[in-house]
Write a protein that holds these residues in place. Sequence first.
Motif, PDB file in Angstrom:
ATOM      1  N   PHE A  84       1.037  -1.402   0.005  1.00 22.24           N
ATOM      2  CA  PHE A  84      -0.064  -0.027  -0.078  1.00 22.24           C
ATOM      3  C   PHE A  84       0.716   1.456  -0.214  1.00 22.24           C
ATOM      4  O   PHE A  84       0.263   2.322  -0.034  1.00 22.24           O
ATOM      5  N   VAL A  85       2.279   1.268   0.022  1.00 19.43           N
ATOM      6  CA  VAL A  85       3.241   2.381  -0.021  1.00 19.43           C
ATOM      7  C   VAL A  85       4.003   2.094  -1.216  1.00 19.43           C
ATOM      8  O   VAL A  85       4.619   1.054  -1.289  1.00 19.43           O
ATOM      9  N   HIS A  86       4.138   3.355  -2.344  1.00 19.63           N
ATOM     10  CA  HIS A  86       4.735   3.128  -3.260  1.00 19.63           C
ATOM     11  C   HIS A  86       5.873   4.194  -3.426  1.00 19.63           C
ATOM     12  O   HIS A  86       5.946   5.199  -2.625  1.00 19.63           O
ATOM     13  N   LEU A  87       6.937   3.875  -3.916  1.00 22.52           N
ATOM     14  CA  LEU A  87       8.097   4.626  -4.309  1.00 22.52           C
ATOM     15  C   LEU A  87       7.913   6.136  -5.007  1.00 22.52           C
ATOM     16  O   LEU A  87       8.375   7.065  -4.609  1.00 22.52           O
ATOM     17  N   SER A  88       6.688   6.524  -5.516  1.00 19.39           N
ATOM     18  CA  SER A  88       6.463   7.529  -6.062  1.00 19.39           C
ATOM     19  C   SER A  88       5.069   7.472  -6.819  1.00 19.39           C
ATOM     20  O   SER A  88       4.471   6.417  -6.603  1.00 19.39           O
ATOM     21  N   PHE A  89       4.482   8.465  -7.259  1.00 23.32           N
ATOM     22  CA  PHE A  89       3.430   8.727  -7.907  1.00 23.32           C
ATOM     23  C   PHE A  89       3.140   7.696  -9.034  1.00 23.32           C
ATOM     24  O   PHE A  89       2.273   6.974  -9.430  1.00 23.32           O
ATOM     25  N   THR A  90       4.201   7.748  -9.882  1.00 24.05           N
ATOM     26  CA  THR A  90       3.939   6.961 -11.152  1.00 24.05           C
ATOM     27  C   THR A  90       4.207   5.504 -10.745  1.00 24.05           C
ATOM     28  O   THR A  90       3.521   4.556 -11.372  1.00 24.05           O
ATOM     29  N   HIS A  91       5.073   5.192  -9.750  1.00 22.08           N
ATOM     30  CA  HIS A  91       5.158   3.611  -9.288  1.00 22.08           C
ATOM     31  C   HIS A  91       3.718   3.087  -8.933  1.00 22.08           C
ATOM     32  O   HIS A  91       3.326   2.268  -9.090  1.00 22.08           O
ATOM     33  N   GLY A  92       3.116   4.217  -8.291  1.00 21.61           N
ATOM     34  CA  GLY A  92       1.895   3.774  -7.652  1.00 21.61           C
ATOM     35  C   GLY A  92       0.758   3.515  -8.820  1.00 21.61           C
ATOM     36  O   GLY A  92      -0.304   2.696  -9.027  1.00 21.61           O
ATOM     37  N   ILE A  93       0.772   4.356  -9.668  1.00 22.91           N
ATOM     38  CA  ILE A  93      -0.311   4.646 -10.792  1.00 22.91           C
ATOM     39  C   ILE A  93      -0.452   3.429 -11.752  1.00 22.91           C
ATOM     40  O   ILE A  93      -1.449   2.747 -11.949  1.00 22.91           O
ATOM     41  N   PHE A  94       0.899   3.042 -11.971  1.00 16.12           N
ATOM     42  CA  PHE A  94       0.744   1.825 -12.739  1.00 16.12           C
ATOM     43  C   PHE A  94       0.284   0.636 -12.152  1.00 16.12           C
ATOM     44  O   PHE A  94      -0.336  -0.147 -12.770  1.00 16.12           O
ATOM     45  N   ALA A  95       0.687   0.396 -10.902  1.00 18.50           N
ATOM     46  CA  ALA A  95       0.092  -0.633  -9.926  1.00 18.50           C
ATOM     47  C   ALA A  95      -1.300  -0.700  -9.959  1.00 18.50           C
ATOM     48  O   ALA A  95      -1.945  -1.730 -10.134  1.00 18.50           O
ATOM     49  N   MET A  96      -1.866   0.449  -9.699  1.00 16.65           N
ATOM     50  CA  MET A  96      -3.400   0.738  -9.606  1.00 16.65           C
ATOM     51  C   MET A  96      -4.149   0.226 -10.967  1.00 16.65           C
ATOM     52  O   MET A  96      -5.190  -0.464 -10.973  1.00 16.65           O
ATOM     53  N   VAL A  97      -3.508   0.773 -12.081  1.00 18.60           N
ATOM     54  CA  VAL A  97      -4.038   0.475 -13.368  1.00 18.60           C
ATOM     55  C   VAL A  97      -4.148  -1.073 -13.490  1.00 18.60           C
ATOM     56  O   VAL A  97      -5.160  -1.803 -14.058  1.00 18.60           O
ATOM     57  N   LEU A  98      -2.937  -1.707 -13.326  1.00 19.49           N
ATOM     58  CA  LEU A  98      -2.868  -3.189 -13.431  1.00 19.49           C
ATOM     59  C   LEU A  98      -3.838  -3.877 -12.220  1.00 19.49           C
ATOM     60  O   LEU A  98      -4.440  -5.023 -12.754  1.00 19.49           O
ATOM     61  N   LEU A  99      -4.019  -3.430 -11.390  1.00 22.46           N
ATOM     62  CA  LEU A  99      -5.009  -4.227 -10.352  1.00 22.46           C
ATOM     63  C   LEU A  99      -6.526  -4.095 -10.857  1.00 22.46           C
ATOM     64  O   LEU A  99      -7.047  -4.974 -10.822  1.00 22.46           O
ATOM     65  N   LEU A 100      -6.677  -3.029 -11.196  1.00 20.41           N
ATOM     66  CA  LEU A 100      -8.052  -2.784 -11.885  1.00 20.41           C
ATOM     67  C   LEU A 100      -8.394  -3.900 -13.110  1.00 20.41           C
ATOM     68  O   LEU A 100      -9.354  -4.355 -12.987  1.00 20.41           O
ATOM     69  N   ALA A 101      -7.335  -3.828 -13.944  1.00 22.20           N
ATOM     70  CA  ALA A 101      -7.599  -4.533 -15.496  1.00 22.20           C
ATOM     71  C   ALA A 101      -7.611  -6.079 -14.978  1.00 22.20           C
ATOM     72  O   ALA A 101      -8.292  -6.912 -15.323  1.00 22.20           O
ATOM     73  N   LEU A 102      -6.491  -6.502 -14.154  1.00 23.10           N
ATOM     74  CA  LEU A 102      -6.369  -7.937 -13.771  1.00 23.10           C
ATOM     75  C   LEU A 102      -7.403  -8.378 -12.764  1.00 23.10           C
ATOM     76  O   LEU A 102      -7.923  -9.346 -12.698  1.00 23.10           O
ATOM     77  N   GLY A 103      -7.502  -7.332 -11.872  1.00 20.16           N
ATOM     78  CA  GLY A 103      -8.508  -7.862 -10.609  1.00 20.16           C
ATOM     79  C   GLY A 103      -9.878  -8.108 -10.950  1.00 20.16           C
ATOM     80  O   GLY A 103     -10.416  -8.990 -10.581  1.00 20.16           O
ATOM     81  N   LYS A 104     -10.083  -7.331 -12.079  1.00 20.15           N
ATOM     82  CA  LYS A 104     -11.516  -7.527 -12.483  1.00 20.15           C
ATOM     83  C   LYS A 104     -11.861  -8.952 -13.130  1.00 20.15           C
ATOM     84  O   LYS A 104     -12.636  -9.642 -12.784  1.00 20.15           O
TER      85      LYS A 104
END
Length: 228
Positions: A84-104
Amino acid sequence: MSAPDFQPPVNPMPPAVILLFVAIAGVEAGLSLGEAGLIGGPGAVGWRLGLIRDYGFSGQIFDWMIANRQFPLPELLRLLSYPFVHLSFTHGIFAMVLLLALGKMVAEVMGQVAFVLIFVLSGVGGAVVYGLLLDNPMWLTGAYPNVYGLIGAYTFVLWRSLGRTGEPQARAFTLIGLLMGLQLLWGVFFEVGMLWVAELAGFFCGFALCFLLAPGEWARMRAGLRRR
């Protein structure tokens, strides 16, 4: 005259996926706003480093626990909190996009409980392998081992589907092969560290968990045992 059924333009996102996304996005939003000076005052600039220190996973701390056979609860909880803690905004945003796509996909095919278990346990497995195999001082943060676990689940679904149609099942591993190839190529030009070890371990954890969590797998295993 009855009203026609309303069909949404896109399928709704499973609630479990939304909850995890909101949790990660909420933390990242607070950190990013603090770094931009919009909240928290001057001290907010150090919030990210503070959270990494308090909630990130340290392989060296893990080695100390193994060597001394002491497992304090706050240190064990790092296995669950580091995504739940990322190194930067960009680091976090890519993880969230993948979470939505794959998690669905995973939640719709396997169910929301299975999705949560794969997400959580892949992250735990990735961190444990990272701590056991490496003596790396770099802290492990971010949801990428968890997301790679979802890639493992996606690969499992594709692997089973190809098997039913008689096509080469090795094709199911094209995505993870491509991602690891990109990691290698990226590492030629930039110092990327060894975090890929946790990501690859997360992938295999997610794939393996599907033998227990995917619909119909228990029946398949029992049938296989009876044939023996």
